[in-house]
Scaffold this active site. Structure first.
Site, PDB file in Angstrom:
ATOM      1  N   THR A  29       0.841  -1.188   0.000  1.00 56.77           N
ATOM      2  CA  THR A  29       0.000   0.000   0.000  1.00 56.77           C
ATOM      3  C   THR A  29       0.880   1.243   0.000  1.00 56.77           C
ATOM      4  O   THR A  29       1.915   1.274   0.661  1.00 56.77           O
ATOM      5  CB  THR A  29      -0.914   0.007   1.239  1.00 56.77           C
ATOM      6  OG1 THR A  29      -1.793  -1.117   1.185  1.00 56.77           O
ATOM      7  CG2 THR A  29      -1.746   1.289   1.317  1.00 56.77           C
ATOM      8  N   GLY A  85       5.997  -0.645   0.509  1.00 51.96           N
ATOM      9  CA  GLY A  85       6.791   0.551   0.747  1.00 51.96           C
ATOM     10  C   GLY A  85       7.193   0.721   2.199  1.00 51.96           C
ATOM     11  O   GLY A  85       6.939  -0.143   3.041  1.00 51.96           O
ATOM     12  N   ASP A  87       7.943   4.145   5.247  1.00 54.42           N
ATOM     13  CA  ASP A  87       8.028   5.571   5.549  1.00 54.42           C
ATOM     14  C   ASP A  87       9.449   5.951   5.954  1.00 54.42           C
ATOM     15  O   ASP A  87       9.890   7.079   5.717  1.00 54.42           O
ATOM     16  CB  ASP A  87       7.047   5.922   6.660  1.00 54.42           C
ATOM     17  CG  ASP A  87       5.608   5.681   6.222  1.00 54.42           C
ATOM     18  OD1 ASP A  87       5.175   6.326   5.246  1.00 54.42           O
ATOM     19  OD2 ASP A  87       4.933   4.828   6.817  1.00 54.42           O
ATOM     20  N   LYS A  97       6.583   1.761   9.130  1.00 53.87           N
ATOM     21  CA  LYS A  97       5.506   1.727   8.158  1.00 53.87           C
ATOM     22  C   LYS A  97       4.211   2.157   8.836  1.00 53.87           C
ATOM     23  O   LYS A  97       4.145   2.243  10.040  1.00 53.87           O
ATOM     24  CB  LYS A  97       5.350   0.310   7.574  1.00 53.87           C
ATOM     25  CG  LYS A  97       6.509  -0.108   6.665  1.00 53.87           C
ATOM     26  CD  LYS A  97       6.380  -1.537   6.162  1.00 53.87           C
ATOM     27  CE  LYS A  97       5.083  -1.836   5.474  1.00 53.87           C
ATOM     28  NZ  LYS A  97       4.769  -0.909   4.348  1.00 53.87           N
ATOM     29  N   GLU A 106      -0.311  -5.041   6.590  1.00 50.28           N
ATOM     30  CA  GLU A 106       1.034  -5.078   6.008  1.00 50.28           C
ATOM     31  C   GLU A 106       1.957  -6.007   6.795  1.00 50.28           C
ATOM     32  O   GLU A 106       2.740  -6.760   6.209  1.00 50.28           O
ATOM     33  CB  GLU A 106       1.623  -3.661   5.960  1.00 50.28           C
ATOM     34  CG  GLU A 106       0.968  -2.772   4.913  1.00 50.28           C
ATOM     35  CD  GLU A 106       1.416  -1.332   4.982  1.00 50.28           C
ATOM     36  OE1 GLU A 106       1.294  -0.637   3.957  1.00 50.28           O
ATOM     37  OE2 GLU A 106       1.883  -0.886   6.042  1.00 50.28           O
ATOM     38  N   LYS A 124      13.599   8.204   1.785  1.00 50.11           N
ATOM     39  CA  LYS A 124      13.107   7.376   2.891  1.00 50.11           C
ATOM     40  C   LYS A 124      14.242   6.628   3.593  1.00 50.11           C
ATOM     41  O   LYS A 124      14.022   6.037   4.656  1.00 50.11           O
ATOM     42  CB  LYS A 124      12.080   6.367   2.370  1.00 50.11           C
ATOM     43  CG  LYS A 124      10.883   6.993   1.647  1.00 50.11           C
ATOM     44  CD  LYS A 124      10.008   7.776   2.574  1.00 50.11           C
ATOM     45  CE  LYS A 124       8.835   8.410   1.854  1.00 50.11           C
ATOM     46  NZ  LYS A 124       7.929   7.437   1.234  1.00 50.11           N
TER      47      LYS A 124
END
Length: 227
Positions: A29, A85, A87, A97, A106, A124
């Site tokens: 996501t 992905g 953060d 995340k 996730e 990141k």
């Protein structure tokens, strides 16, 4: 395309190279995982045969639009690859995340995967986790008590809002965005947070990622593997 978008697209597309025919795949996501889903969809149209499970309702809808076959946990014992992905990610491939609010799903999907591939743009990648507020998913029941426990840990929690209302996760929970400052021992903090009654899960992903694909503004990528 803006430089940040180019970096995200480069990472997202490159990560799909880890997917082989017949694999079961986790779909992440966020704005970088978006490009992975789009690339998987393009390759499915070209004949790639995969089945997938998504980490959020949003990603599930995107997968359907791209005609990616979806499965449920009742249909598999493990996933071959999960692409998602972050953060923040450090040199040891530890992650924060949950900026998109999907951290519980996730983490479940990452745990069910034989290989967890993280996609991120160069910004990141950090020397130490903690500049990005740590998302902690909490139950609505007793959330005030849970917040007091997070405050006692110097987490300075803030109840996440969206469009002027309390943000609700896909699982019906709240998100407390916590500012712990520099996180020197993410493994210990992850365990302490999950020991608090009312905490469902937190956004520290410790010793879960196997591979990091970093994207750069010029469209190049760098692949790092867990040592």
């Amino acid at each position: 395309m803006a430089n940040a978008d180019a970096a995200k697209k480069a990472a997202g597309v490159r990560a799909v190279d880890f997917i082989e025919n017949g694999m079961k795949v986790g779909l992440g996501t966020g704005s970088t995982a978006y490009w992975s889903i789009m690339e998987i969809g393009a390759r499915v149209k070209q004949g790639l045969q995969v089945s997938a499970i998504a980490t959020s309702i949003q990603s599930e809808e995107l997968a359907r639009e791209q005609h990616i076959p979806l499965i449920t946990f009742s249909q598999f014992d493990y996933l071959d690859v999960d692409i998602d992905g972050a953060d923040e990610v450090d040199g040891q491939l530890q992650l924060i995340k949950g900026g998109g609010g999907a951290l519980l799903r996730e983490k479940i999907i990452a745990s069910a995967s034989r290989r967890f591939v993280v996609v991120a743009d160069e910004h990141k990648f950090v020397p130490q986790l903690g500049a990005f507020p740590l998302p902690v998913e909490v139950t609505p029941f007793g959330w005030e008590y849970t917040f007091r426990q997070l405050t006692a840990m110097s987490g300075r929690p803030k109840l996440r809002q969206k469009d002027g209302k309390t943000f609700i996760t896909d699982n019906g929970n709240y998100i407390a965005d916590c500012s712990f400052g520099a996180i020197k021992n993410p493994r210990s903090l992850e365990a302490l947070l999950n020991a608090i009654p009312g905490v469902v899960e937190n956004g520290l992903f410790v010793d879960r990622a196997h591979t990091l694909v970093l994207g750069y503004a010029d469209g190049t990528t760098k692949v790092m593997n867990k040592i």
